[in-house]
Design a protein around this motif. Structure first.
Motif, PDB file in Angstrom:
ATOM      1  N   HIS A 115     -43.000 -71.102 -29.280  1.00 38.21           N
ATOM      2  CA  HIS A 115     -41.919 -71.880 -29.931  1.00 38.21           C
ATOM      3  C   HIS A 115     -40.700 -70.876 -30.369  1.00 38.21           C
ATOM      4  N   LEU A 116     -41.213 -69.429 -30.724  1.00 33.34           N
ATOM      5  CA  LEU A 116     -40.002 -68.625 -31.298  1.00 33.34           C
ATOM      6  C   LEU A 116     -39.164 -68.573 -30.052  1.00 33.34           C
ATOM      7  N   GLN A 117     -37.673 -68.399 -30.385  1.00 33.13           N
ATOM      8  CA  GLN A 117     -36.826 -68.263 -29.636  1.00 33.13           C
ATOM      9  C   GLN A 117     -35.930 -66.962 -29.930  1.00 33.13           C
ATOM     10  N   PHE A 118     -35.702 -66.064 -28.990  1.00 33.54           N
ATOM     11  CA  PHE A 118     -34.770 -64.992 -29.275  1.00 33.54           C
ATOM     12  C   PHE A 118     -33.511 -64.969 -28.314  1.00 33.54           C
ATOM     13  N   THR A 119     -32.874 -64.176 -28.894  1.00 32.78           N
ATOM     14  CA  THR A 119     -31.607 -63.650 -27.984  1.00 32.78           C
ATOM     15  C   THR A 119     -31.706 -62.119 -27.964  1.00 32.78           C
ATOM     16  N   ASP A 120     -31.025 -61.559 -27.140  1.00 29.11           N
ATOM     17  CA  ASP A 120     -30.917 -60.019 -26.955  1.00 29.11           C
ATOM     18  C   ASP A 120     -29.507 -59.580 -27.473  1.00 29.11           C
ATOM     19  N   ARG A 121     -29.679 -58.820 -28.391  1.00 25.21           N
ATOM     20  CA  ARG A 121     -28.212 -58.059 -28.861  1.00 25.21           C
ATOM     21  C   ARG A 121     -27.828 -57.172 -27.627  1.00 25.21           C
ATOM     22  N   PRO A 122     -26.453 -56.658 -27.862  1.00 23.21           N
ATOM     23  CA  PRO A 122     -26.061 -55.748 -27.036  1.00 23.21           C
ATOM     24  C   PRO A 122     -26.602 -54.445 -26.830  1.00 23.21           C
ATOM     25  N   ASP A 123     -27.554 -54.078 -27.930  1.00 25.25           N
ATOM     26  CA  ASP A 123     -28.241 -52.965 -27.767  1.00 25.25           C
ATOM     27  C   ASP A 123     -29.590 -53.116 -27.227  1.00 25.25           C
ATOM     28  N   GLY A 124     -29.983 -54.346 -26.857  1.00 20.70           N
ATOM     29  CA  GLY A 124     -31.056 -54.549 -26.116  1.00 20.70           C
ATOM     30  C   GLY A 124     -32.200 -55.325 -27.230  1.00 20.70           C
ATOM     31  N   GLN A 125     -31.941 -54.990 -28.371  1.00 13.09           N
ATOM     32  CA  GLN A 125     -33.037 -55.246 -29.441  1.00 13.09           C
ATOM     33  C   GLN A 125     -32.918 -56.967 -29.844  1.00 13.09           C
ATOM     34  N   PRO A 126     -34.299 -57.463 -29.837  1.00 11.11           N
ATOM     35  CA  PRO A 126     -34.405 -58.982 -30.164  1.00 11.11           C
ATOM     36  C   PRO A 126     -33.825 -59.225 -31.397  1.00 11.11           C
ATOM     37  N   GLU A 127     -33.138 -60.504 -31.688  1.00  6.14           N
ATOM     38  CA  GLU A 127     -32.617 -61.318 -32.540  1.00  6.14           C
ATOM     39  C   GLU A 127     -33.319 -62.809 -32.580  1.00  6.14           C
ATOM     40  N   LEU A 128     -34.021 -63.031 -33.785  1.00  8.06           N
ATOM     41  CA  LEU A 128     -34.562 -64.410 -33.883  1.00  8.06           C
ATOM     42  C   LEU A 128     -33.538 -65.389 -34.016  1.00  8.06           C
ATOM     43  N   LEU A 129     -33.663 -66.733 -33.272  1.00  9.81           N
ATOM     44  CA  LEU A 129     -32.779 -67.674 -33.453  1.00  9.81           C
ATOM     45  C   LEU A 129     -33.407 -68.736 -33.952  1.00  9.81           C
ATOM     46  N   HIS A 130     -34.743 -68.892 -33.406  1.00  8.82           N
ATOM     47  CA  HIS A 130     -35.561 -70.164 -34.008  1.00  8.82           C
ATOM     48  C   HIS A 130     -36.995 -69.712 -34.038  1.00  8.82           C
ATOM     49  N   PRO A 131     -37.717 -70.111 -35.234  1.00 12.38           N
ATOM     50  CA  PRO A 131     -36.954 -70.887 -36.450  1.00 12.38           C
ATOM     51  C   PRO A 131     -36.196 -69.894 -37.390  1.00 12.38           C
ATOM     52  N   LEU A 132     -35.028 -70.304 -38.035  1.00  6.64           N
ATOM     53  CA  LEU A 132     -34.409 -69.235 -38.886  1.00  6.64           C
ATOM     54  C   LEU A 132     -35.278 -68.941 -40.152  1.00  6.64           C
ATOM     55  N   PRO A 133     -35.494 -67.680 -40.024  1.00  6.71           N
ATOM     56  CA  PRO A 133     -36.082 -67.137 -41.354  1.00  6.71           C
ATOM     57  C   PRO A 133     -35.555 -67.513 -42.705  1.00  6.71           C
ATOM     58  N   PRO A 134     -36.416 -67.591 -43.830  1.00  4.71           N
ATOM     59  CA  PRO A 134     -35.625 -67.982 -45.418  1.00  4.71           C
ATOM     60  C   PRO A 134     -34.681 -66.961 -45.766  1.00  4.71           C
ATOM     61  N   ARG A 135     -34.674 -65.861 -45.029  1.00  4.93           N
ATOM     62  CA  ARG A 135     -33.758 -64.712 -45.628  1.00  4.93           C
ATOM     63  C   ARG A 135     -33.584 -63.778 -44.421  1.00  4.93           C
ATOM     64  N   GLN A 136     -32.542 -63.100 -44.608  1.00  6.26           N
ATOM     65  CA  GLN A 136     -32.363 -61.918 -43.486  1.00  6.26           C
ATOM     66  C   GLN A 136     -33.503 -61.341 -43.017  1.00  6.26           C
ATOM     67  N   LEU A 137     -33.844 -61.372 -41.682  1.00  7.60           N
ATOM     68  CA  LEU A 137     -34.853 -60.391 -41.105  1.00  7.60           C
ATOM     69  C   LEU A 137     -34.105 -59.686 -39.736  1.00  7.60           C
ATOM     70  N   SER A 138     -34.419 -58.554 -40.056  1.00  7.66           N
ATOM     71  CA  SER A 138     -33.991 -57.298 -38.904  1.00  7.66           C
ATOM     72  C   SER A 138     -35.056 -56.938 -38.026  1.00  7.66           C
ATOM     73  N   ILE A 139     -35.126 -57.048 -36.871  1.00  3.24           N
ATOM     74  CA  ILE A 139     -36.084 -56.737 -36.049  1.00  3.24           C
ATOM     75  C   ILE A 139     -35.842 -55.449 -34.949  1.00  3.24           C
ATOM     76  N   ARG A 140     -36.581 -54.592 -34.655  1.00  2.00           N
ATOM     77  CA  ARG A 140     -36.299 -53.536 -33.855  1.00  2.00           C
ATOM     78  C   ARG A 140     -37.912 -52.978 -33.239  1.00  2.00           C
ATOM     79  N   ILE A 141     -37.460 -52.729 -31.935  1.00  3.79           N
ATOM     80  CA  ILE A 141     -38.561 -52.133 -31.030  1.00  3.79           C
ATOM     81  C   ILE A 141     -38.251 -50.821 -30.428  1.00  3.79           C
TER      82      ILE A 141
END
Length: 272
Positions: A115-141
C-alpha cells in the motif's frame, strides 16, 4: 533494560576488529551504532529523530527486514522500470532495494508494504507519497557493485557508494536506471581508479546531492576533517557535513547533511 544492555554487548562482540579501527568509531560528537541486519526484522515503529540517521547495508541477493522465503513486494511501476534496465543483475539489484525499502517502511508506518506509494525525484531517488509520515522523512538509496545502501533521515541528506573503477565487478555495465533519467544512486561507474581519489569522489558526490545544481564537472570542495567527519564547501560558501562510512573490501561510501547528525544506527554493519 538488562536485555537491551546484553544485546548491545553482543553487537559489540560481533563487530570484526578491523572495522572498529575505522575513524567513525572515534569521531567526537558522533555515535555510530553498528547492528546486525537481522535486528532490522524486529518490529520497529520509530522514524529517525532529528539529528539521527538510519542506514541499512546488504547484498543484492537478500532483502533487509524480509524473511528469506518472502516474495519481492514491488509495484507495477517499479517492475516496469526494472525491465528498462541494462542487465538482469542491475535490475534485480534495483528491485531488491525497493522491496527492502517497502518492508522497512511498512513497520515504521504500520502500513502494508504493497500500500506504500512512491514517486521518483528528478535524481532517481524515491519520495514517499502515501501514507504521509508524521514528520519529514528523507529517503536515499545507493548502489555499489553487489551492495545496496538504504538511508533514512529527518532532514535532507545525500549518500554515495562506489568502488575504485579498476576493481568494480559491474564495470562496463551501464549504471541503473537508464540514461534517460538522472541517476544519483550509483557512482561506481564514475569513480576514479585510484583508491584515495575514489574516496574523495564519493565524499564530494554525497555532498553534491544537496546542492541546487550539482554537476559532474564540479563537486563541493573538502576543507576540513575531524575523524570520519568532514566539511565540504559549496560554491555559494555554504558548508555541508560529510561522514565516511565503514565498508567491506575496496568499497567507499559517505553520507552528507546540511546539519551534523549525532547518531547513526547502521543495520548490516556487524554479523548476525
Amino acid at each position: 533494560m538488562r536485555r537491551e544492555k546484553h544485546a548491545h554487548v553482543l553487537d559489540e562482540l560481533a563487530i570484526p576488529r578491523h572495522l572498529k579501527q575505522h575513524p567513525v568509531y572515534r569521531t567526537p560528537g558522533l555515535s555510530f551504532q553498528p547492528l546486525p541486519i537481522a535486528r532490522a526484522a524486529l518490529p520497529q515503529r520509530r522514524l529517525p529523530e532529528p539529528g539521527e540517521l538510519h542506514l541499512w547495508r546488504f547484498r543484492a541477493q537478500r532483502h533487509a527486514g524480509l524473511p528469506e522465503d518472502s516474495p519481492p513486494i514491488v509495484s507495477r511501476v517499479e517492475q516496469h522500470r526494472a525491465r528498462r534496465g541494462p542487465s538482469s543483475a542491475l535490475n534485480r539489484r534495483y528491485l531488491t532495494g525497493r522491496a527492502s525499502l517497502r518492508a522497512i517502511l511498512s513497520r515504521m508506518l504500520a502500513c502494508p508494504p504493497e500500500h506504500l506509494q512512491f514517486t521518483d525525484r528528478p535524481d532517481g531517488q524515491p519520495e514517499l507519497l502515501h501514507p504521509l509520515p508524521p514528520r519529514q522523512l528523507s529517503i536515499r538509496i545507493a548502489y555499489a557493485g553487489i551492495w545496496i545502501l538504504i538511508g533514512m533521515g529527518a532532514s535532507e541528506f545525500g549518500i554515495s557508494a562506489a568502488t575504485p573503477s579498476g576493481h568494480d565487478p559491474t564495470r562496463g555495465q551501464q549504471a541503473w536506471p537508464p540514461a534517460d533519467a538522472a541517476d544519483a544512486n550509483d557512482a561506481s561507474e564514475s569513480a576514479p581508479a585510484d583508491p584515495a581519489e575514489a574516496q574523495d569522489f564519493v565524499r564530494r558526490s554525497s555532498a553534491a546531492a544537496l546542492c541546487k545544481r550539482p554537476s559532474a564537472d564540479w563537486l563541493p570542495r573538502l576543507v576540513a576533517q575531524n575523524g570520519a567527519a568532514l566539511i565540504a564547501e559549496e560554491s555559494s560558501g555554504n558548508y555541508l557535513h560529510v561522514i565516511d562510512l565503514p565498508m567491506p573490501g575496496r568499497l567507499n561510501a559517505a553520507v552528507a547533511m546540511r546539519e551534523p547528525v549525532s547518531v547513526i544506527r547502521a543495520y548490516g554493519w556487524c554479523r548476525n
